[in-house]
Write an enzyme that holds these catalytic residues in place. Sequence first.
Site, short mmCIF file in Angstrom:
data_model
loop_
_atom_site.label_atom_id
_atom_site.label_comp_id
_atom_site.label_asym_id
_atom_site.label_seq_id
_atom_site.Cartn_x
_atom_site.Cartn_y
_atom_site.Cartn_z
N GLU A 199 -2.29 -8.90 3.10
CA GLU A 199 -2.67 -9.42 4.42
C GLU A 199 -4.17 -9.36 4.65
O GLU A 199 -4.66 -9.87 5.65
CB GLU A 199 -1.89 -8.66 5.52
N HIS A 222 -3.78 -4.92 -0.39
CA HIS A 222 -3.31 -5.43 0.89
C HIS A 222 -3.29 -6.95 0.87
O HIS A 222 -4.34 -7.57 1.07
CB HIS A 222 -4.23 -4.95 2.02
N CYS A 226 0.83 -1.20 0.00
CA CYS A 226 0.00 0.00 0.00
C CYS A 226 0.87 1.26 0.00
O CYS A 226 1.62 1.47 -0.94
CB CYS A 226 -1.01 -0.03 1.15
#
Lengths: 283, 218
Positions: free
Chosen positions: B200, B198, B90
């Site tokens: 994650e 993202h 990001c």
Amino acid sequence: MRPHPHGGEDAKKHEKAAVLMLKTRVIPCLDVKDGRVVKGVQFVDLIDAGDPVEAAIAYDAAGADELCFLDITASHEDRGILLDVVTRTAEACFMPLTVGGGVRSVDDIRTLLTAGADKVSINTAAVNDRRFVARAAEKFGEQCIVVAIDAKRVSGEGEPPRWEIFTHGGRKLTGIDAVDYAREVVSLGAGELLLTSMDRDGTKAGFDIMLTRAIADAVSVPVIASGGVGTLDHLVEGVRDGHASAVLAASIFHFGTYTIPQAKLHMAAAGLPMRLDGIGDAA
Amino acid sequence: MSASVAIIDYGSGNLHSAEKAFARAARDSGADCSIFVTSDPEVVRKADRVVLPGVGAFADCRAGLHAVAGMPEALNEAVIEAGRPFLGICVGMQLMADRGLEYGETPGFGWIGGDVVRIEPADPALKVPHMGWNTLDVARPHAVLQGIPTGPDGLHAYFVHSYHLKTSDKAQCVATTDYAGAVTALVARDNMAGTQFHPEKSQTLGLRLIANFLRWTP
């Protein structure tokens, strides 16, 4: 030509031209009190239907696009329990998590983000002090500040529609125009709006489409429609007719009336762009 | 010996979920590594792999990174001098650019040619931030994307951003997504890669990409 973001006929017409599309999000919301899910989640064989973390894991596996926890713990002192729930959820679910309820200060936001929330939803504190939205957005970035708007229609039948902001779970009228308020909080840095119709909440009669559309068309940020979902067509209407970017529902999912895959496949069949990773086989 | 992976903590957002996602991806893929969330330049300097996350505004993130004494130097040493595998996430990816143009002009690392500019969808009905799930259009294969289905029917990645890295060298843009115009999703050169989305928070796609990064030998 590209498919229209709100789907429907336009989307169907251009389906073949669709290359990559941002998908409409389906967001189950869990009401959490003292670290437990209120009423319990009955849609899967959970060992502990009252454990928000177990419910979150189940929704994650079912293909929910995001999760939302609304903390309705009465006492501010019991926040530690919620924070533990948020942390354990973030450890197990690799998807976005929004947490709201009782958020009153920049410190409250920091604590929730540190615990593992990706976005924090602000309600009454933003109504009481609009600058709080600006302070929060400056500190943490607009992308993680959601302003929750509880709106109720105040105009009579036949009059031009007008909605006002309610606080305290819909009990307290503020006299603030909902559309004006939406514009204002977005200009101050809200990255997303969570819009709940207090007229429809709990009725299963569908979203207030006029309200949803009035707000969604008035602001540049995504709007999550909430309040009143009873059928899968209601989800479609919220996006196609209400122009919402995401739909939030609680009871239809918790009580097993519909599953997340059913909802997403139904919305996809209606021409809305949906993320069907791993659930296409259920068709 | 277990490889060390340093996730740089410079006060930008929550790194707990990033740490857990890396640990999970390592476990699932059998990669032998230890994950450290750290604000210690020494740990970064010695790490076998370096991850730079980031949420918020470009200028804020850069200021935060530079506020950690010795961190920019340690990062440069590990990534540029020692050539260790690097992943920016990001705003951590955006910092790889020449400049960021959010709230004024801020210099980036200059690792990837180009500026970080506001997304301007050709269709004014589209909302900014670009928030939600989208698939990837891959311009050229890359090790971190290995085995990940892409294209319209591929897996989805989770995006939440209002700015993106417009690369000046097309060869450094590995994948884009579409939001009424191309939005840069993945950049890479040599030993460094960066995702606008993202990983994650991107479920299956994200865990696979992280596992690929942990195995990547550029």
